[in-house]
Design an enzyme around this catalytic site. Sequence first.
Site, short mmCIF file in Angstrom:
data_model
loop_
_atom_site.label_atom_id
_atom_site.label_comp_id
_atom_site.label_asym_id
_atom_site.label_seq_id
_atom_site.Cartn_x
_atom_site.Cartn_y
_atom_site.Cartn_z
N CYS A 73 9.60 8.78 -8.06
CA CYS A 73 8.82 8.44 -6.88
C CYS A 73 7.90 9.60 -6.52
CB CYS A 73 9.78 8.16 -5.73
SG CYS A 73 8.97 7.74 -4.19
N CYS A 110 1.55 7.90 -8.31
CA CYS A 110 2.45 6.93 -7.67
C CYS A 110 2.99 6.01 -8.75
CB CYS A 110 1.65 6.15 -6.63
SG CYS A 110 2.49 4.68 -6.01
N GLU A 148 3.13 -4.88 -5.89
CA GLU A 148 4.40 -5.56 -5.60
C GLU A 148 4.20 -7.08 -5.62
OE1 GLU A 148 7.64 -4.46 -4.32
OE2 GLU A 148 7.15 -2.49 -5.14
N HIS A 205 3.60 2.98 -9.01
CA HIS A 205 3.04 1.64 -9.24
C HIS A 205 1.70 1.65 -9.97
CE1 HIS A 205 6.08 0.71 -6.32
NE2 HIS A 205 5.76 -0.58 -6.28
N ASP A 224 13.81 6.08 -7.52
CA ASP A 224 12.52 5.65 -6.96
C ASP A 224 12.78 4.91 -5.66
OD1 ASP A 224 9.74 5.22 -6.79
OD2 ASP A 224 10.00 3.18 -7.47
N SER A 225 11.73 4.80 -4.86
CA SER A 225 11.84 4.06 -3.60
C SER A 225 11.97 2.56 -3.87
CB SER A 225 10.60 4.33 -2.75
OG SER A 225 9.44 3.98 -3.47
N1 DGL Z 1 7.42 5.04 -5.29
C1 DGL Z 1 6.31 5.38 -4.40
C2 DGL Z 1 5.55 6.54 -5.00
O1 DGL Z 1 5.54 6.72 -6.19
C3 DGL Z 1 5.41 4.18 -4.20
C4 DGL Z 1 6.02 3.11 -3.35
C5 DGL Z 1 6.35 3.60 -1.96
O2 DGL Z 1 5.43 3.87 -1.16
O3 DGL Z 1 7.52 3.76 -1.70
O4 DGL Z 1 4.94 7.29 -4.28
#
Ligand code: DGL
Length: 265
Positions: A73, A185, A151, A187, A10-11
């Site tokens: 992600c 996403c 976040e 989050h 993940d990012s």
């Molecule tokens: N992990 C990213 C996603 O699921 C969300 C956070 C980001 O923008 O990096 O798209």
Amino acid sequence: MDTSPIAVFDSGMGGLTAVRALFSLFPHENVVYLGDTGRVPYGTRSDKTITRFTSQAFRFLRRFSPKAAVVACGTASTVALSHIDCGGVPVVGVVRPSVRKAAEVTLNNKVGLIATPASVRSGVYPGYMKEIAPHVQMTAHHGRLLVPLAEDGRISQDDPVAVLLIREYMQPFIEQGVDTLILGCTHYPLMAGLMEQALGKGVTLINSGYEAVAALRGRIPRGAVEGKGTHRYYVTDDLESFTRQASLFLGQDISGTVEVASPEE
Ligand code: DGL
């Protein structure tokens, strides 16, 4: 028996929603997680940058010789999935499993997608829906401000800013009358309660990270049959804050299993 790990990328730390799904669906499997916490967010960046970061991340994860990879992600899944090389093992993104699930559960054939700006811009979710269920109409919108809000821990159903913002983001889906909403996403599952509150009854929320993990069923060689798998976490920024937040999120103390990685090297 194949005890090589399942890699999760993940990012940032949002991909822990997929790790939680791994714990419940594949409790005996070893897991290696990379969260690019030093470079999050990806969702507001260009396709070129997202692809470069994701390719670097997988160059790092390949060192662990994983038996499969989950791209938790949403942004990397929509923009960079075709560029990922994980040494020939199955690589599962969040798009196809969650679209398949949405097509299966919708009763009125109206499905919504909320994801990052890059994911929505890619058109990948509606494109796949058209391929597998052309009768289903998909409405896609981004939730640009939701990642920073999550976040910052503003996910309570009593938080006035979160309530207001989510109400605004849910409005187009209410107007379209969707009965299923894909949370595209990492989050957004953290804000599922707020979304349900805004949408009212009768809308099914699809957790894309969970669906991606579930899609591994039957596709990977079995690991240990008993005992808890080992889990290792890598981040690209502050170790302490990740360890603290992740331990809270996963409901277990992960101190000692987190290290700092430099995938760009
Ligand atoms: N992990 C990213 C996603 O699921 C969300 C956070 C980001 O923008 O990096 O798209």
